[in-house]
Design a protein around this motif. Structure first.
Motif, PDB file in Angstrom:
ATOM      1  N   CYS A 120     -26.734  80.419  41.486  1.00 24.49           N
ATOM      2  CA  CYS A 120     -27.641  81.514  41.431  1.00 24.49           C
ATOM      3  C   CYS A 120     -27.293  82.150  39.911  1.00 24.49           C
ATOM      4  CB  CYS A 120     -27.155  82.592  42.278  1.00 24.49           C
ATOM      5  SG  CYS A 120     -27.809  82.307  43.997  1.00 24.49           S
ATOM      6  N   GLU A 121     -25.830  82.238  39.510  1.00 27.60           N
ATOM      7  CA  GLU A 121     -25.627  82.682  38.181  1.00 27.60           C
ATOM      8  C   GLU A 121     -26.140  81.866  37.236  1.00 27.60           C
ATOM      9  OE1 GLU A 121     -21.410  83.234  38.312  1.00 27.60           O
ATOM     10  OE2 GLU A 121     -21.453  84.925  39.565  1.00 27.60           O
ATOM     11  N   ASP A 122     -26.132  80.694  37.228  1.00 28.26           N
ATOM     12  CA  ASP A 122     -26.634  79.543  36.093  1.00 28.26           C
ATOM     13  C   ASP A 122     -28.307  79.777  36.208  1.00 28.26           C
ATOM     14  OD1 ASP A 122     -24.150  78.626  35.814  1.00 28.26           O
ATOM     15  OD2 ASP A 122     -24.365  76.757  37.062  1.00 28.26           O
ATOM     16  N   GLY A 135     -32.279  90.287  48.596  1.00 26.81           N
ATOM     17  CA  GLY A 135     -31.115  89.960  49.478  1.00 26.81           C
ATOM     18  C   GLY A 135     -29.958  90.917  48.968  1.00 26.81           C
ATOM     19  N   GLU A 136     -28.618  90.489  49.553  1.00 22.25           N
ATOM     20  CA  GLU A 136     -27.520  91.268  49.091  1.00 22.25           C
ATOM     21  C   GLU A 136     -27.427  92.049  47.968  1.00 22.25           C
ATOM     22  OE1 GLU A 136     -23.003  90.051  48.307  1.00 22.25           O
ATOM     23  OE2 GLU A 136     -23.902  89.069  49.791  1.00 22.25           O
ATOM     24  N   ALA A 137     -27.317  93.398  47.965  1.00 18.41           N
ATOM     25  CA  ALA A 137     -27.530  94.506  46.719  1.00 18.41           C
ATOM     26  C   ALA A 137     -26.444  94.191  45.667  1.00 18.41           C
ATOM     27  CB  ALA A 137     -27.362  95.803  47.280  1.00 18.41           C
ATOM     28  N   SER A 138     -25.243  93.903  46.167  1.00 16.84           N
ATOM     29  CA  SER A 138     -24.016  93.834  45.297  1.00 16.84           C
ATOM     30  C   SER A 138     -24.069  92.645  44.160  1.00 16.84           C
ATOM     31  CB  SER A 138     -22.723  94.074  45.895  1.00 16.84           C
ATOM     32  OG  SER A 138     -22.668  92.796  46.794  1.00 16.84           O
ATOM     33  N   PHE A 139     -24.660  91.547  45.010  1.00 15.83           N
ATOM     34  CA  PHE A 139     -24.700  90.245  44.372  1.00 15.83           C
ATOM     35  C   PHE A 139     -26.058  90.415  43.243  1.00 15.83           C
ATOM     36  CE2 PHE A 139     -25.791  85.587  44.245  1.00 15.83           C
ATOM     37  CZ  PHE A 139     -25.090  85.148  43.179  1.00 15.83           C
ATOM     38  N   ALA A 140     -26.856  90.984  43.868  1.00 11.34           N
ATOM     39  CA  ALA A 140     -28.354  91.028  43.148  1.00 11.34           C
ATOM     40  C   ALA A 140     -27.888  91.958  41.893  1.00 11.34           C
ATOM     41  CB  ALA A 140     -29.341  91.568  43.876  1.00 11.34           C
ATOM     42  N   GLU A 141     -27.018  93.051  42.186  1.00 16.42           N
ATOM     43  CA  GLU A 141     -26.820  93.798  40.889  1.00 16.42           C
ATOM     44  C   GLU A 141     -25.918  92.844  39.837  1.00 16.42           C
ATOM     45  OE1 GLU A 141     -24.684  97.054  42.704  1.00 16.42           O
ATOM     46  OE2 GLU A 141     -26.418  97.792  43.354  1.00 16.42           O
ATOM     47  N   GLN A 169     -25.760  85.822  59.646  1.00 13.69           N
ATOM     48  CA  GLN A 169     -25.928  85.295  58.252  1.00 13.69           C
ATOM     49  C   GLN A 169     -26.937  86.398  57.506  1.00 13.69           C
ATOM     50  OE1 GLN A 169     -27.938  81.310  58.944  1.00 13.69           O
ATOM     51  NE2 GLN A 169     -25.899  80.637  59.839  1.00 13.69           N
ATOM     52  N   ARG A 170     -26.698  86.097  56.014  1.00 15.41           N
ATOM     53  CA  ARG A 170     -27.415  87.218  55.396  1.00 15.41           C
ATOM     54  C   ARG A 170     -28.231  86.311  54.189  1.00 15.41           C
ATOM     55  NH1 ARG A 170     -22.408  88.412  54.393  1.00 15.41           N
ATOM     56  NH2 ARG A 170     -22.719  87.859  52.025  1.00 15.41           N
ATOM     57  N   ALA A 171     -29.491  86.529  54.390  1.00 19.84           N
ATOM     58  CA  ALA A 171     -30.454  85.564  53.399  1.00 19.84           C
ATOM     59  C   ALA A 171     -30.295  86.149  51.988  1.00 19.84           C
ATOM     60  CB  ALA A 171     -31.744  85.644  53.994  1.00 19.84           C
ATOM     61  N   PHE A 172     -30.349  85.111  51.104  1.00 20.73           N
ATOM     62  CA  PHE A 172     -30.621  85.523  49.493  1.00 20.73           C
ATOM     63  C   PHE A 172     -31.676  84.782  48.961  1.00 20.73           C
ATOM     64  CE2 PHE A 172     -29.809  86.052  45.001  1.00 20.73           C
ATOM     65  CZ  PHE A 172     -29.655  87.415  45.052  1.00 20.73           C
ATOM     66  N   LEU A 173     -32.657  85.297  48.421  1.00 17.10           N
ATOM     67  CA  LEU A 173     -33.596  84.223  47.600  1.00 17.10           C
ATOM     68  C   LEU A 173     -33.718  84.774  46.340  1.00 17.10           C
ATOM     69  CD1 LEU A 173     -36.546  85.627  50.103  1.00 17.10           C
ATOM     70  CD2 LEU A 173     -35.097  83.582  50.312  1.00 17.10           C
ATOM     71  N   LEU A 174     -33.826  83.755  45.377  1.00 16.55           N
ATOM     72  CA  LEU A 174     -33.837  83.477  43.816  1.00 16.55           C
ATOM     73  C   LEU A 174     -34.735  82.214  43.449  1.00 16.55           C
ATOM     74  CD1 LEU A 174     -32.630  84.572  41.469  1.00 16.55           C
ATOM     75  CD2 LEU A 174     -31.106  82.985  41.446  1.00 16.55           C
ATOM     76  N   GLY A 178     -40.698  80.410  37.694  1.00 14.82           N
ATOM     77  CA  GLY A 178     -41.693  79.403  38.345  1.00 14.82           C
ATOM     78  C   GLY A 178     -41.339  77.887  38.389  1.00 14.82           C
ATOM     79  N   GLU A 179     -40.041  77.685  38.162  1.00 14.87           N
ATOM     80  CA  GLU A 179     -39.434  76.249  37.827  1.00 14.87           C
ATOM     81  C   GLU A 179     -38.656  75.884  38.874  1.00 14.87           C
ATOM     82  OE1 GLU A 179     -40.385  76.270  33.203  1.00 14.87           O
ATOM     83  OE2 GLU A 179     -38.105  76.166  33.995  1.00 14.87           O
ATOM     84  N   ALA A 180     -37.813  76.768  39.521  1.00 18.60           N
ATOM     85  CA  ALA A 180     -36.676  76.415  40.425  1.00 18.60           C
ATOM     86  C   ALA A 180     -36.572  77.760  41.220  1.00 18.60           C
ATOM     87  CB  ALA A 180     -35.578  76.453  39.417  1.00 18.60           C
ATOM     88  N   ALA A 181     -36.054  77.213  42.239  1.00 17.14           N
ATOM     89  CA  ALA A 181     -35.828  78.324  43.457  1.00 17.14           C
ATOM     90  C   ALA A 181     -34.717  78.004  44.402  1.00 17.14           C
ATOM     91  CB  ALA A 181     -37.013  78.646  44.266  1.00 17.14           C
ATOM     92  N   LEU A 182     -34.166  79.069  45.204  1.00 19.83           N
ATOM     93  CA  LEU A 182     -32.915  78.729  46.009  1.00 19.83           C
ATOM     94  C   LEU A 182     -32.919  79.817  46.759  1.00 19.83           C
ATOM     95  CD1 LEU A 182     -29.165  78.571  44.887  1.00 19.83           C
ATOM     96  CD2 LEU A 182     -29.796  80.441  46.370  1.00 19.83           C
ATOM     97  N   ILE A 183     -32.907  79.399  48.083  1.00 22.29           N
ATOM     98  CA  ILE A 183     -32.562  80.073  49.403  1.00 22.29           C
ATOM     99  C   ILE A 183     -31.222  80.003  50.156  1.00 22.29           C
ATOM    100  CG2 ILE A 183     -33.737  80.620  51.848  1.00 22.29           C
ATOM    101  CD1 ILE A 183     -36.199  79.009  50.844  1.00 22.29           C
TER     102      ILE A 183
END
Length: 235
Positions: A120-122, A135-141, A169-174, A178-183
């Motif tokens: 996600c960071e990359d 998703g998770e507020a602390s990680f999104a921040e 479980q907690r979902a996180f979307l990124l 428009g080229e790459a995504a992660l669930i």
């Protein structure tokens, strides 16, 4: 000393790194004094200083007595940076020939929270135009702080939309550019199992994630982040 460790990582031997840092501290000195400062055996100091001279890190500044002085650390770092960039460029070209870009339809399975958060960071750091995350507020921040300047950011929570993760479980979307995504599905505290998810370049899945983030942001209970455009105003 951390500087010695870092210099060794750039290719210097331990004695060379210790002698160079000793020279930087002393300014100029006879070999015997450098040896004492660096903790190097006297018989080894002359050949060590000669190698530093060959690397462009030290120079003789006197003959009677023989003294050495350190050359610019800044110039050495600039040379090391150029060399490293050249090696990275060559590696990128070689790897591109060995491994073509992933097929758009491919979906890669992810396992382990550390690996997922690192990806996600990359993805965030490599964004050029847009990021959608929910998703998770602390990680999104944290990801928001890593977002490059000028990238359009859409960020929200998933509290008031249909769940996409199993109980515990907690979902996180990124989605990026428009080229790459992660669930991702992170495990709740004290929950069982391992964090898991998928990473893809499939345009259909990317579009679905972007739409789901916009849907979550449009809910009356949601508020987009202050520096993110309001998704409801997106054409």
């Amino acid at each position: 000393m951390s500087a010695v460790i870092h210099l060794q990582a750039l290719g210097l031997t331990e004695y060379e790194a210790r002698a160079y840092t000793a020279l930087l501290a002393l300014g100029r000195a006879v070999p015997a004094r450098v040896a004492r400062q660096a903790g190097i055996p006297r018989p080894k100091i002359y050949e060590t200083l000669e190698r530093l001279e060959g690397r462009g890190l030290a120079a003789k500044v006197g003959q009677n007595p023989l003294e050495y002085a350190p050359l610019s650390a800044r110039e050495y770092l600039a040379r090391a940076r150029r060399s490293f960039d050249d090696r990275l460029g060559a590696l990128d070209r070689d790897l591109s020939r060995l491994a073509p870009d992933p097929a758009p339809e491919a979906v890669y399975h992810l396992h382990g929270e550390a690996a997922i958060r690192s990806l996600c960071e990359d993805l965030t750091l490599n964004a050029r135009r847009s990021l959608y995350m929910a998703g998770e507020a602390s990680f999104a921040e944290r990801l928001e702080r890593l977002t490059p300047r000028g990238v359009e950011l859409h960020r929200t929570a998933l509290d008031h939309v249909p769940g996409i993760a199993a109980h515990g479980q907690r979902a996180f979307l990124l989605a990026r550019d428009g080229e790459a995504a992660l669930i991702a599905h992170f495990i709740e505290e004290d929950g069982a199992g391992e964090a898991h998810g998928v990473h893809t370049h499939n345009p259909v899945i990317i579009h679905l994630i972007e739409g789901y983030v916009q849907l979550a942001a449009q809910h009356p209970g949601q508020h987009p982040t202050p520096n993110a455009p309001d998704p409801t105003s997106t054409p």
